[in-house]
Design a protein around this motif. Structure first.
Motif, PDB file in Angstrom:
ATOM      1  N   THR A  40      27.567 -35.986   7.560  1.00 46.04           N
ATOM      2  CA  THR A  40      28.222 -35.291   6.443  1.00 46.04           C
ATOM      3  C   THR A  40      29.666 -34.929   6.771  1.00 46.04           C
ATOM      4  OG1 THR A  40      27.326 -33.188   7.256  1.00 46.04           O
ATOM      5  CG2 THR A  40      26.047 -34.352   5.575  1.00 46.04           C
TER       6      THR A  40
ATOM      7  N   LYS B   3      26.369 -37.764  -2.173  1.00 49.97           N
ATOM      8  CA  LYS B   3      27.086 -37.693  -0.896  1.00 49.97           C
ATOM      9  C   LYS B   3      28.531 -37.233  -1.125  1.00 49.97           C
ATOM     10  CE  LYS B   3      26.394 -41.153   1.988  1.00 49.97           C
ATOM     11  NZ  LYS B   3      26.178 -42.550   2.485  1.00 49.97           N
ATOM     12  N   THR B   4      28.973 -36.313  -0.292  1.00 47.42           N
ATOM     13  CA  THR B   4      30.316 -35.752  -0.468  1.00 47.42           C
ATOM     14  C   THR B   4      31.373 -36.475   0.368  1.00 47.42           C
ATOM     15  OG1 THR B   4      29.814 -34.108   1.240  1.00 47.42           O
ATOM     16  CG2 THR B   4      29.457 -33.468  -1.056  1.00 47.42           C
TER      17      THR B   4
ATOM     18  N   ARG C  14      19.282 -35.832   2.444  1.00 40.31           N
ATOM     19  CA  ARG C  14      19.360 -37.067   3.234  1.00 40.31           C
ATOM     20  C   ARG C  14      18.089 -37.281   4.048  1.00 40.31           C
ATOM     21  NH1 ARG C  14      23.078 -36.462   8.120  1.00 40.31           N
ATOM     22  NH2 ARG C  14      21.170 -35.459   8.865  1.00 40.31           N
TER      23      ARG C  14
ATOM     24  N   GLU D 252      22.866 -31.121   1.426  1.00 41.62           N
ATOM     25  CA  GLU D 252      23.024 -32.575   1.522  1.00 41.62           C
ATOM     26  C   GLU D 252      22.236 -33.138   2.704  1.00 41.62           C
ATOM     27  OE1 GLU D 252      26.545 -35.906   2.143  1.00 41.62           O
ATOM     28  OE2 GLU D 252      27.058 -33.973   1.250  1.00 41.62           O
ATOM     29  N   VAL D 253      22.196 -32.415   3.812  1.00 42.60           N
ATOM     30  CA  VAL D 253      21.418 -32.839   4.981  1.00 42.60           C
ATOM     31  C   VAL D 253      19.929 -32.843   4.641  1.00 42.60           C
ATOM     32  CG1 VAL D 253      20.734 -32.228   7.344  1.00 42.60           C
ATOM     33  CG2 VAL D 253      23.141 -32.070   6.653  1.00 42.60           C
TER      34      VAL D 253
END
Length: 241
Positions: free
Chosen positions: A143, A132-133, A65, A61-62
């Motif tokens: 995150t 996005k979590t 992003r 996810e990073v």
């Protein structure tokens, strides 16, 4: 504290504001400091940085992003703070066109500027938001959830460090020369690169580029205009009467 020549007058302005708050009428004079010719990255170099996000950043996810933010900064030529304060509900479609509302530099709090973006950039933002979590009102966020269960906005310092480290890794892996340019310009390098690309590669009109960058003075836009000696000589010898 070390201050770059190009940033001296920013500090002078801050000191003058502080002096006024104390009630004094004395004002420091701005220095006549020439602005630098910014170095920029080519499209291929930016694409290489984006592709290496998935290898350098361990959290998927990073990586997504940061790759999305790099693309967004280049596509829009936004300032980093304008991107980081962008909220999810300020991305919208109106009459078939795509827009974002941003807090523009120099505008008062609560005053938004509506900027047109491409369908590609609109989809880019929404694709990232959908993976996005941790919920957040900001598009580009951390995150980890805060006390309220929502993620805080990504900070400028955190992103700058991330892309400088990414550039160093990319140089080591590919024997390129991206790191020094990114280190000297940090996240502004993508805005610089878009301006240089529009003026020197796409040959766009300088007034149009000034409006895209939202510069108050065309002198700020002229910094990015770097005609090559070959092009200059061609004009010299081909426009006789």
């Amino acid at each position: 504290m070390k201050v770059k020549a190009s940033g001296v007058n920013t500090h002078v302005r801050r000191i003058n504001t502080f002096i006024k708050c104390l009630g004094f009428t004395v004002e420091l004079t701005k220095l006549n400091v020439s602005k630098p010719k910014y170095k920029s990255l080519s499209i291929k170099e930016i694409e290489l940085l984006i592709s290496e996000c998935s290898h350098y950043f361990k959290v998927e996810e990073v990586a997504t992003r940061n790759a999305t933010l790099i693309k967004f900064l280049f596509n829009t030529a936004f300032r980093i703070n304008e991107a980081l304060t962008l909220k999810e509900d300020n991305i919208f479609i109106e009459n078939g066109s795509y827009y974002v509302r941003i807090h523009e530099k120099g505008k008062a709090n609560g005053v938004f500027t509506e900027i047109a973006i491409s369908e590609n950039t609109y989809n880019l933002l929404n694709d990232y938001i959908n993976i996005k979590t941790v919920p957040s009102e900001y598009v580009f966020s951390t995150t980890r959830p805060g006390p309220d269960g929502k993620a805080k906005p990504l900070t400028r310092q955190n992103f700058n460090k991330s892309i400088i480290d990414l550039a160093k890794y990319t140089d080591f892996k590919h024997s390129t020369n991206i790191y020094k340019t990114v280190e000297n310009n940090s996240s502004h390098v993508f805005r610089h690169s878009k301006a240089t690309y529009l003026l020197n590669v796409k040959k766009e009109d300088i007034i149009t580029v000034k409006e895209i960058l939202r510069h108050s003075s065309i002198d700020s836009t002229l910094i990015y205009l770097n005609p090559q000696e070959e092009a200059i000589n061609k004009v010299r010898v081909s426009n006789d009467i």
